[in-house]
Structure formats: structure tokens, C-alpha cells
Design an enzyme around this catalytic site. Sequence first.
Site, PDB file in Angstrom:
ATOM      1  N   ARG A  67     115.841 -13.058 -39.609  1.00  0.00           N
ATOM      2  CA  ARG A  67     116.632 -12.042 -40.353  1.00  0.00           C
ATOM      3  C   ARG A  67     115.471 -10.859 -40.862  1.00  0.00           C
ATOM      4  O   ARG A  67     115.765  -9.958 -41.014  1.00  0.00           O
ATOM      5  CB  ARG A  67     117.091 -12.809 -41.595  1.00  0.00           C
ATOM      6  CG  ARG A  67     118.094 -13.674 -41.385  1.00  0.00           C
ATOM      7  CD  ARG A  67     118.718 -14.385 -42.443  1.00  0.00           C
ATOM      8  NE  ARG A  67     119.005 -13.652 -43.539  1.00  0.00           N
ATOM      9  CZ  ARG A  67     119.123 -14.181 -44.700  1.00  0.00           C
ATOM     10  NH1 ARG A  67     118.886 -15.406 -44.794  1.00  0.00           N
ATOM     11  NH2 ARG A  67     119.159 -13.222 -45.993  1.00  0.00           N
ATOM     12  N   GLN A  98     120.539  -8.645 -55.739  1.00  0.00           N
ATOM     13  CA  GLN A  98     120.649 -10.005 -55.359  1.00  0.00           C
ATOM     14  C   GLN A  98     119.738 -10.137 -54.026  1.00  0.00           C
ATOM     15  O   GLN A  98     119.877 -11.137 -53.406  1.00  0.00           O
ATOM     16  CB  GLN A  98     121.789 -10.576 -55.224  1.00  0.00           C
ATOM     17  CG  GLN A  98     122.599 -10.736 -56.590  1.00  0.00           C
ATOM     18  CD  GLN A  98     123.943 -10.841 -56.627  1.00  0.00           C
ATOM     19  OE1 GLN A  98     124.537 -12.288 -56.208  1.00  0.00           O
ATOM     20  NE2 GLN A  98     124.995 -10.085 -56.510  1.00  0.00           N
ATOM     21  N   HIS A 116     116.751 -12.665 -56.340  1.00  0.00           N
ATOM     22  CA  HIS A 116     116.843 -13.662 -55.364  1.00  0.00           C
ATOM     23  C   HIS A 116     115.408 -13.603 -54.548  1.00  0.00           C
ATOM     24  O   HIS A 116     115.463 -14.141 -53.557  1.00  0.00           O
ATOM     25  CB  HIS A 116     118.181 -13.782 -54.346  1.00  0.00           C
ATOM     26  CG  HIS A 116     119.186 -14.276 -55.349  1.00  0.00           C
ATOM     27  ND1 HIS A 116     120.407 -13.970 -55.010  1.00  0.00           N
ATOM     28  CD2 HIS A 116     119.256 -14.864 -56.542  1.00  0.00           C
ATOM     29  CE1 HIS A 116     121.333 -14.416 -55.843  1.00  0.00           C
ATOM     30  NE2 HIS A 116     120.697 -14.956 -56.881  1.00  0.00           N
ATOM     31  N   THR A 193     129.424  -7.309 -54.144  1.00  0.00           N
ATOM     32  CA  THR A 193     128.918  -8.743 -54.359  1.00  0.00           C
ATOM     33  C   THR A 193     130.165  -9.343 -54.706  1.00  0.00           C
ATOM     34  O   THR A 193     131.141  -8.903 -55.094  1.00  0.00           O
ATOM     35  CB  THR A 193     127.819  -8.811 -55.459  1.00  0.00           C
ATOM     36  OG1 THR A 193     127.609 -10.203 -55.789  1.00  0.00           O
ATOM     37  CG2 THR A 193     128.291  -8.303 -56.906  1.00  0.00           C
TER      38      THR A 193
HETATM   39  C1  BJW Z   1     131.059  -4.483 -49.059  1.00  0.00           C
HETATM   40  C2  BJW Z   1     130.814  -3.973 -47.899  1.00  0.00           C
HETATM   41  C3  BJW Z   1     130.597  -2.646 -48.096  1.00  0.00           C
HETATM   42  C4  BJW Z   1     131.226  -6.155 -47.579  1.00  0.00           C
HETATM   43  N1  BJW Z   1     130.341  -1.981 -49.258  1.00  0.00           N
HETATM   44  N2  BJW Z   1     130.727  -4.052 -50.236  1.00  0.00           N
HETATM   45  C5  BJW Z   1     127.483 -22.638 -62.236  1.00  0.00           C
HETATM   46  C6  BJW Z   1     128.436 -23.059 -61.627  1.00  0.00           C
HETATM   47  C7  BJW Z   1     128.662 -23.414 -60.269  1.00  0.00           C
HETATM   48  C8  BJW Z   1     127.595 -23.462 -59.551  1.00  0.00           C
HETATM   49  C9  BJW Z   1     126.120 -23.312 -60.065  1.00  0.00           C
HETATM   50  C10 BJW Z   1     126.225 -22.900 -61.420  1.00  0.00           C
HETATM   51  N3  BJW Z   1     125.008 -22.374 -61.836  1.00  0.00           N
HETATM   52  C11 BJW Z   1     124.130 -22.902 -60.628  1.00  0.00           C
HETATM   53  C12 BJW Z   1     124.935 -23.018 -59.690  1.00  0.00           C
HETATM   54  C13 BJW Z   1     124.602 -23.194 -58.114  1.00  0.00           C
HETATM   55  C14 BJW Z   1     124.102 -22.200 -57.299  1.00  0.00           C
HETATM   56  C15 BJW Z   1     125.618 -21.562 -57.235  1.00  0.00           C
HETATM   57  O1  BJW Z   1     125.828 -20.392 -57.923  1.00  0.00           O
HETATM   58  N4  BJW Z   1     126.310 -21.856 -56.291  1.00  0.00           N
HETATM   59  C16 BJW Z   1     127.711 -21.236 -56.161  1.00  0.00           C
HETATM   60  C17 BJW Z   1     127.612 -20.635 -54.895  1.00  0.00           C
HETATM   61  C18 BJW Z   1     128.759 -22.197 -56.396  1.00  0.00           C
HETATM   62  N5  BJW Z   1     123.231 -21.385 -58.022  1.00  0.00           N
HETATM   63  C19 BJW Z   1     121.904 -21.931 -57.677  1.00  0.00           C
HETATM   64  O2  BJW Z   1     121.599 -22.811 -57.061  1.00  0.00           O
HETATM   65  C20 BJW Z   1     120.898 -20.760 -58.203  1.00  0.00           C
HETATM   66  N6  BJW Z   1     119.812 -21.605 -58.842  1.00  0.00           N
HETATM   67  C21 BJW Z   1     119.959 -21.983 -60.088  1.00  0.00           C
HETATM   68  O3  BJW Z   1     120.855 -21.829 -60.803  1.00  0.00           O
HETATM   69  O4  BJW Z   1     119.035 -22.797 -60.654  1.00  0.00           O
HETATM   70  C22 BJW Z   1     119.051 -23.416 -61.702  1.00  0.00           C
HETATM   71  C23 BJW Z   1     117.807 -23.999 -62.099  1.00  0.00           C
HETATM   72  C24 BJW Z   1     117.184 -23.615 -63.308  1.00  0.00           C
HETATM   73  C25 BJW Z   1     115.962 -23.893 -63.713  1.00  0.00           C
HETATM   74  C26 BJW Z   1     115.044 -24.727 -62.750  1.00  0.00           C
HETATM   75  C27 BJW Z   1     115.684 -25.042 -61.166  1.00  0.00           C
HETATM   76  C28 BJW Z   1     116.943 -24.593 -61.075  1.00  0.00           C
HETATM   77  C29 BJW Z   1     120.076 -19.932 -57.141  1.00  0.00           C
HETATM   78  C30 BJW Z   1     121.075 -19.103 -56.153  1.00  0.00           C
HETATM   79  C31 BJW Z   1     120.086 -18.668 -55.173  1.00  0.00           C
HETATM   80  C32 BJW Z   1     120.930 -17.972 -53.925  1.00  0.00           C
HETATM   81  N7  BJW Z   1     120.378 -17.635 -52.881  1.00  0.00           N
HETATM   82  C33 BJW Z   1     121.151 -16.946 -51.898  1.00  0.00           C
HETATM   83  C34 BJW Z   1     120.228 -17.096 -50.729  1.00  0.00           C
HETATM   84  C35 BJW Z   1     118.866 -16.241 -50.722  1.00  0.00           C
HETATM   85  C36 BJW Z   1     117.921 -16.307 -49.663  1.00  0.00           C
HETATM   86  C37 BJW Z   1     118.743 -15.851 -48.377  1.00  0.00           C
HETATM   87  O5  BJW Z   1     119.025 -14.575 -48.192  1.00  0.00           O
HETATM   88  O6  BJW Z   1     118.927 -16.720 -47.350  1.00  0.00           O
HETATM   89  O7  BJW Z   1     121.235 -15.621 -52.253  1.00  0.00           O
HETATM   90  S1  BJW Z   1     122.712 -17.441 -51.528  1.00  0.00           S
HETATM   91  C38 BJW Z   1     123.366 -15.822 -51.207  1.00  0.00           C
HETATM   92  O8  BJW Z   1     124.368 -15.521 -52.131  1.00  0.00           O
HETATM   93  C39 BJW Z   1     122.362 -14.764 -51.324  1.00  0.00           C
HETATM   94  C40 BJW Z   1     122.947 -13.785 -52.012  1.00  0.00           C
HETATM   95  O9  BJW Z   1     121.982 -12.902 -52.808  1.00  0.00           O
HETATM   96  C41 BJW Z   1     123.804 -14.382 -53.065  1.00  0.00           C
HETATM   97  C42 BJW Z   1     125.069 -13.750 -53.489  1.00  0.00           C
HETATM   98  O10 BJW Z   1     125.810 -12.950 -52.308  1.00  0.00           O
HETATM   99  P1  BJW Z   1     126.324 -11.822 -52.485  1.00  0.00           P
HETATM  100  O11 BJW Z   1     125.144 -10.747 -52.491  1.00  0.00           O
HETATM  101  O12 BJW Z   1     127.418 -11.718 -53.623  1.00  0.00           O
HETATM  102  O13 BJW Z   1     126.976 -11.513 -50.905  1.00  0.00           O
HETATM  103  P2  BJW Z   1     128.347 -12.032 -50.504  1.00  0.00           P
HETATM  104  O14 BJW Z   1     128.482 -12.170 -49.102  1.00  0.00           O
HETATM  105  O15 BJW Z   1     128.922 -13.364 -51.209  1.00  0.00           O
HETATM  106  O16 BJW Z   1     129.774 -10.979 -51.063  1.00  0.00           O
HETATM  107  C43 BJW Z   1     129.185  -9.760 -50.228  1.00  0.00           C
HETATM  108  C44 BJW Z   1     130.541  -8.881 -50.802  1.00  0.00           C
HETATM  109  O17 BJW Z   1     130.250  -7.592 -50.261  1.00  0.00           O
HETATM  110  C45 BJW Z   1     131.623  -9.210 -50.643  1.00  0.00           C
HETATM  111  O18 BJW Z   1     132.596  -9.193 -51.860  1.00  0.00           O
HETATM  112  C46 BJW Z   1     132.368  -8.255 -49.676  1.00  0.00           C
HETATM  113  O19 BJW Z   1     133.806  -7.931 -49.630  1.00  0.00           O
HETATM  114  C47 BJW Z   1     131.367  -6.959 -49.843  1.00  0.00           C
HETATM  115  N8  BJW Z   1     131.328  -6.046 -48.918  1.00  0.00           N
HETATM  116  N9  BJW Z   1     130.991  -4.757 -46.929  1.00  0.00           N
HETATM  117  C48 BJW Z   1     130.551  -2.783 -50.222  1.00  0.00           C
HETATM  118  N10 BJW Z   1     130.488  -1.888 -46.837  1.00  0.00           N
END
Ligand code: BJW
Length: 249
Positions: A67, A98, A116, A193
Site C-alpha cells: 500500500r 483519517q 490514524h 468518509t
Molecule cells: C468518496 C469518493 C470520492 C468514495 N469523493 N467521497 C464505539 C462504538 C463501536 C465501536 C467502537 C467504538 N469506539 C471504538 C470502537 C472500535 C473501533 C471502531 O470504531 N469500530 C467500528 C468500525 C465499529 N475503533 C477503534 O478501534 C479505534 N481505537 C479505539 O477506539 O481505541 C480505544 C482505546 C483507547 C485507549 C487505549 C486503547 C484503546 C481505532 C480505529 C483505527 C482505524 N484504523 C483504520 C485503519 C488504519 C490503517 C490502515 O490504513 O490500514 O483507519 S480502519 C479504516 O477506517 C482507516 C480509516 O481511516 C477509517 C475510516 O474510514 P473512512 O476514511 O471513512 O473510509 P471508508 O472506506 O469507510 O469510507 C469512504 C467514504 O468515501 C465513503 O463514504 C464513500 O462513499 C466516499 N467516497 N469515493 C468523496 N471520489
Amino acid sequence: MEFDPQYLARARHLVVFTGAGVSAESGIPTFRDALSGLWEQFDPAQLATPQAFRADPALVWGWYEGRRLKVLEAQPNPAHLAIAELARRVPRLTLITQNVDDLHERAGSPSVLHLHGSLHTPICFACQRPWRGEPAAPVLAEHGSRLEPPRCSGCNGKIRPGVVWFGEALPPAVLKAAFKAAGDCDLLLSVGTSGLVQPAAQIPQLALQQGARVVHINPQPQECHAPQEYSLTGPAGQLLPQLVQRAFT
Ligand code: BJW
Ligand code: ZN
């Protein structure tokens, strides 16, 4: 209600909050888009958790190196460029992403809060020291190939990508600065997002709660629950340059 570009022209503190969609038009896949999203093809539990790295470091390191190399080949798109232009137009702009790529920086955005982490700042899995070794030779003919991670010169631990995996805390100072900006802005643009990942997803909510206008820019129409919330439907690479032009010319 339609969003009046004059709100952008008059913004005093603008927050731009971006997700994977802002880099989609640069050829970087999103995570959750149907068919093209990374999580359609790969299991996040096997690649984007500390447990996954412990279980199979070569699988995880190789996947992230693939990547990273793809990002190095990519170029910022008109959405990244429009955001950099906005920083020159408004009195104050806070850019929160993010994304783990460096396309905002390469588009000229002067300061970026990476919630992130980054693909470009590997650290030691054991002692967290930044890794300053040679960049991996571009030997990964095929993205997703296995590759043994290099070793830390301090403790011989395995080197991991400097990104935030599921279950890991976000960098506290970055999260604090992002929440502070969301609590202080008068306009927030939420670009590309899904708003599914916590705690980042709270950022637009915080802005709304304190009375800021929030504009979602996404090809998928976004549900708006508040009177000062707007959805602009389309790709960021088209809509953002148009918005900047309408606000400032
Ligand atoms: C366009 C387009 C165009 C397309 N123009 N738009 C509360 C409730 C439930 C769960 C949790 C909670 N709190 C925490 C959690 C757990 C978890 C979480 O949120 N899970 C959910 C998924 C259910 N969160 C965590 O684990 C976080 N950590 C945490 O809370 O720790 C607590 C803690 C505290 C103290 C000590 C220890 C722990 C960490 C989250 C880390 C996320 N990591 C990732 C991977 C990063 C590495 C990698 O790249 O591999 O980050 S996951 C992935 O999702 C990545 C992104 O940054 C993130 C967000 O995704 P994003 O950017 O929104 O992308 P998509 O694909 O979802 O959406 C794309 C959008 O673009 C779409 O809407 C399209 O329509 C649009 N689009 N083309 C404009 N041309
Ligand atoms: Zn170490």
C-alpha cells in the site's frame, strides 16, 4: 436546504475533516466502498490489528508495504489541491485526516492532523521508537506479498507500520487538537468518509453540537439530522474545486 458558498467565504475557522474518499480519485482504494473497498477483499482482523501483526508479521508488513508503494506512485487530486487552496483563502483552517497517505502534504497543505497515523513513519512494535532504516526496496512485484519486517536497531523488535489499528488508541495530542478545533470552528467540511469509525466519527458531531455548519461531500447522499447540516452529493475532486471557485470568485 442548499449550502450557500458564501458561508465558506465568510468562515473564520474552517475545519476540513477527510477520509479515504478524498484520495479515491488518486487511485487509492477506500475501505468500505462496495466492490473497490479494501475491506471487501481483505479481512481487517487479519491485517489491521496488533493481534494480526503478532500472528503473522510478514503478511501484515508486506501488505502495508504494498500500500505504501502504491501511495508513492499516486498524485494528489483536485480535491487535495482545493483544500490546500482553502488554507490560503480563509483566516484559519484546521485539516484533520483519517488517511494514512501523504497526499494532503504533497498537495501543499501546510499542517495536517493525522488521526490514524501514517504509512510513511514506521515504528518498532516492541519499543515504539521511530524506524530510520532504509526504505524497503520496491521488490513487491505484487501488492499483498509477504515480506519479513525489518528489525529495530535499539531493541531488535519487529518494525510495524506507523498507523493506528483497531483497538489501539489514537495519538492523544492529535486527537485532542482535533476535538478542540471541532469545538471551536464555525464551518466543518466532512469529505469522503463513511463516519463509521470511532472516535474520529465524533468530530463532525462535536462541530454540529456547538453550532457550526457541517457539510458532507460524498458521492453517497448523507442523511442530515440538523438544520445546519448539508449534503453535497458527488466526487470530492469535482465538488471541492467548484465550491472554492463559487465562494471566492
Ligand atoms: C468518496 C469518493 C470520492 C468514495 N469523493 N467521497 C464505539 C462504538 C463501536 C465501536 C467502537 C467504538 N469506539 C471504538 C470502537 C472500535 C473501533 C471502531 O470504531 N469500530 C467500528 C468500525 C465499529 N475503533 C477503534 O478501534 C479505534 N481505537 C479505539 O477506539 O481505541 C480505544 C482505546 C483507547 C485507549 C487505549 C486503547 C484503546 C481505532 C480505529 C483505527 C482505524 N484504523 C483504520 C485503519 C488504519 C490503517 C490502515 O490504513 O490500514 O483507519 S480502519 C479504516 O477506517 C482507516 C480509516 O481511516 C477509517 C475510516 O474510514 P473512512 O476514511 O471513512 O473510509 P471508508 O472506506 O469507510 O469510507 C469512504 C467514504 O468515501 C465513503 O463514504 C464513500 O462513499 C466516499 N467516497 N469515493 C468523496 N471520489
Ligand atoms: Zn525497538
